[in-house]
Design a protein around this motif. Structure first.
Motif, PDB file in Angstrom:
ATOM      1  N   LEU A 309      38.382 -33.650 -32.403  1.00 12.57           N
ATOM      2  CA  LEU A 309      37.249 -32.773 -32.636  1.00 12.57           C
ATOM      3  C   LEU A 309      37.640 -31.311 -32.427  1.00 12.57           C
ATOM      4  CD1 LEU A 309      34.247 -32.307 -33.165  1.00 12.57           C
ATOM      5  CD2 LEU A 309      33.830 -32.714 -30.727  1.00 12.57           C
ATOM      6  N   ALA A 310      38.489 -31.065 -31.429  1.00 12.11           N
ATOM      7  CA  ALA A 310      38.945 -29.700 -31.182  1.00 12.11           C
ATOM      8  C   ALA A 310      39.688 -29.152 -32.394  1.00 12.11           C
ATOM      9  CB  ALA A 310      39.840 -29.658 -29.944  1.00 12.11           C
ATOM     10  N   GLY A 311      40.496 -29.992 -33.021  1.00 16.43           N
ATOM     11  CA  GLY A 311      41.207 -29.558 -34.220  1.00 16.43           C
ATOM     12  C   GLY A 311      40.261 -29.213 -35.359  1.00 16.43           C
ATOM     13  N   ARG A 312      39.214 -30.025 -35.524  1.00 15.99           N
ATOM     14  CA  ARG A 312      38.235 -29.735 -36.572  1.00 15.99           C
ATOM     15  C   ARG A 312      37.490 -28.425 -36.293  1.00 15.99           C
ATOM     16  NH1 ARG A 312      38.726 -30.955 -41.233  1.00 15.99           N
ATOM     17  NH2 ARG A 312      36.473 -30.762 -41.585  1.00 15.99           N
ATOM     18  N   VAL A 317      35.611 -23.684 -38.061  1.00 18.56           N
ATOM     19  CA  VAL A 317      34.922 -22.484 -37.586  1.00 18.56           C
ATOM     20  C   VAL A 317      35.820 -21.257 -37.627  1.00 18.56           C
ATOM     21  CG1 VAL A 317      33.656 -21.447 -35.665  1.00 18.56           C
ATOM     22  CG2 VAL A 317      33.414 -23.902 -36.138  1.00 18.56           C
ATOM     23  N   LEU A 318      37.062 -21.389 -37.159  1.00 19.27           N
ATOM     24  CA  LEU A 318      37.927 -20.210 -37.039  1.00 19.27           C
ATOM     25  C   LEU A 318      39.126 -20.253 -37.971  1.00 19.27           C
ATOM     26  CD1 LEU A 318      37.916 -19.655 -33.150  1.00 19.27           C
ATOM     27  CD2 LEU A 318      36.787 -18.262 -34.913  1.00 19.27           C
ATOM     28  N   GLY A 319      39.126 -21.190 -38.909  1.00 20.00           N
ATOM     29  CA  GLY A 319      40.254 -21.290 -39.834  1.00 20.00           C
ATOM     30  C   GLY A 319      40.580 -19.994 -40.540  1.00 20.00           C
ATOM     31  N   ALA A 385      31.985 -20.247 -29.669  1.00 20.57           N
ATOM     32  CA  ALA A 385      32.483 -20.386 -28.288  1.00 20.57           C
ATOM     33  C   ALA A 385      33.315 -21.651 -28.143  1.00 20.57           C
ATOM     34  CB  ALA A 385      31.314 -20.403 -27.307  1.00 20.57           C
ATOM     35  N   LEU A 386      32.862 -22.756 -28.686  1.00 14.35           N
ATOM     36  CA  LEU A 386      33.616 -24.002 -28.589  1.00 14.35           C
ATOM     37  C   LEU A 386      34.908 -23.919 -29.389  1.00 14.35           C
ATOM     38  CD1 LEU A 386      30.736 -26.644 -28.829  1.00 14.35           C
ATOM     39  CD2 LEU A 386      31.986 -25.913 -26.789  1.00 14.35           C
ATOM     40  N   ALA A 387      34.844 -23.324 -30.569  1.00 17.68           N
ATOM     41  CA  ALA A 387      36.055 -23.188 -31.366  1.00 17.68           C
ATOM     42  C   ALA A 387      37.063 -22.282 -30.669  1.00 17.68           C
ATOM     43  CB  ALA A 387      35.708 -22.645 -32.750  1.00 17.68           C
TER      44      ALA A 387
END
Length: 425
Positions: A309-312, A317-319, A385-387
């Motif tokens: 999930l962190a990778g997604r 979001v920040l790609g 924030a999570l990304a």
């Protein structure tokens, strides 16, 4: 010497019995260690046997034979198993030697006072025999004590594994806790240490743990450390101490640490260990080593708990930000992180970043354009924030080294080997 002893042997044996009675009574009256562990009959018989064998050793020495030391070794090993201090054992041997010499001279004088001068050359030989017996008992004591300590370490490690790894029943966890001196209900936590800077030491590095429990600071919570190939873990019996007190306790170690929430039962410690490891994974890469409480890092822990999930999050979001040239991406990510840390204040963020408020505003607007997220929308702020936490954690996580022995090698088995950046000095 051999002739004199043979002539007085019957009287000497009687006097040795009296000396054994006296020494047993004195030892039990003056030495609490003996009084707490041995009965009078057992102690008296062991003293009598030791004194008799010292006389036999004197006779054997006159014949050119070595003293028999097997029983002295057995006595030393027995006292170590019983927990009698070595100083108490050696003191009893010294007192026994004095009483034996007194008994020997009295027996010779009673038999024929004219024989007393002939006894004097045997004094050196007698004390040599007694020294050999004392040394043999001491060596056996120390060897047995070391073996017992190793057994206790292995048992303690197994009990800690039962609690920290889980997989058993609540009753089994309570039993393991009881054998470690922990209550079946209380306030417990788990700490997991990370790798420190070169030259830093973990708790296994010869720190003062001879006080109130392994790893316990004077007046602080008790910590039971478990050192394995995968790192160092501490089971903390907090008692009345607040959870935050662990920061001060862990500070001297100079390494990052994750701290679990408080749990009340031993059966919950395995879960607490997993949460402490999760807390450690959220430690900011740029921060100085220190302890991280899970409850203070819950959003970051949520991301750390699911690498996929962190990778997604990073990609979705920040790609677009991560696709920028590295320096441009770093500036925007640092600005976002600082703005979040300053609770959305552009002014405070500018002060921390040593730039103008308008510069921060421009960077944030660019970030909004690249990501399609508005910092005025709470839902979008949560995503950002999570990304950002996911990006930070990936940067802080070192690449895992290959297993020893090359591909396919078995993992290093868990043990009690010390993990530290440098050997103890």
């Amino acid at each position: 010497m051999e002739r004199i002893i043979e002539e007085i042997r019957e009287d000497l044996d009687r006097r040795i019995g009296i000396a054994a009675d006296r020494l047993a009574d004195r030892t039990l009256a003056e030495d609490p260690a003996y009084a707490a562990r041995l009965g009078r009959a057992e102690l008296r018989e062991r003293i009598r046997l030791t004194l008799t064998q010292a006389v036999d050793g004197l006779v054997r020495g006159a014949r050119g034979l070595p003293a028999e030391l097997a029983d002295a070794r057995a006595t030393g090993a027995l006292r170590a198993e019983q927990g009698v201090p070595l100083a108490s054992l050696r003191r009893t041997y010294r007192r026994g030697g004095r009483l034996l010499w007194q008994s020997l001279t009295e027996a010779v004088a009673a038999h024929d006072r004219a024989e007393l001068p002939g006894l004097l050359p045997g004094a050196v030989a007698l004390w040599d025999v007694l020294d050999q017996m004392t040394d043999a008992a001491s060596e056996a004591y120390l060897r047995t004590e070391a073996e017992r300590a190793e057994r206790e370490r292995e048992l303690r490690a197994a009990l800690l594994d039962t609690l920290l790894d889980g997989g058993g029943t609540a009753a089994g966890a309570a039993a393991a806790a009881g054998r470690l001196g922990l209550a079946d209900r209380g306030r417990f936590a788990v700490v997991v240490l990370g790798t420190g800077a070169p030259g830093a030491d973990g708790p296994a590095a010869g720190r003062s743990r001879g006080g109130p429990g392994p790893g316990a600071a004077a007046g602080g919570p008790r910590v039971l450390w478990r050192v394995r190939a995968d790192g160092e873990t501490g089971l903390v019996d907090l008692g009345h101490h607040p959870l935050d007190s662990l920061r001060e306790l862990l500070a001297p170690f100079g390494v990052p640490a994750g701290i679990s929430p408080v749990v009340s039962a031993p059966a919950a410690l395995a879960g607490a260990r997993r949460l402490a490891a999760l807390a450690l994974r959220t430690a900011p890469a740029a921060a100085a080593p220190g302890a991280v409480l899970l409850d203070e890092r819950l959003p970051a822990a949520l991301v750390a708990g699911d690498p996929e999930l962190a990778g997604r999050l990073r990609e979705v979001v920040l790609g677009p930000v991560l696709a920028l040239p590295p320096e441009d991406a770093r500036v925007l990510l640092d600005t976002l992180g600082t703005w979040l840390a300053c609770h959305g204040s552009t002014t405070y963020a500018a002060q921390r970043l040593y730039c103008h408020r308008n510069t921060v505003s421009n960077r944030l607007r660019r970030l909004e354009q690249l990501t399609g997220r508005a910092l005025s929308d709470p839902a979008h702020v949560v995503e950002l924030a999570l990304a950002h936490a996911a990006v930070t954690q990936r940067a802080a996580t070192p690449a895992a080294p290959p297993p020893r022995g090359g591909p396919g090698a078995a993992p290093t088995p868990a043990g009690t080997a010390r993990r530290s950046p440098r050997p103890p000095g």
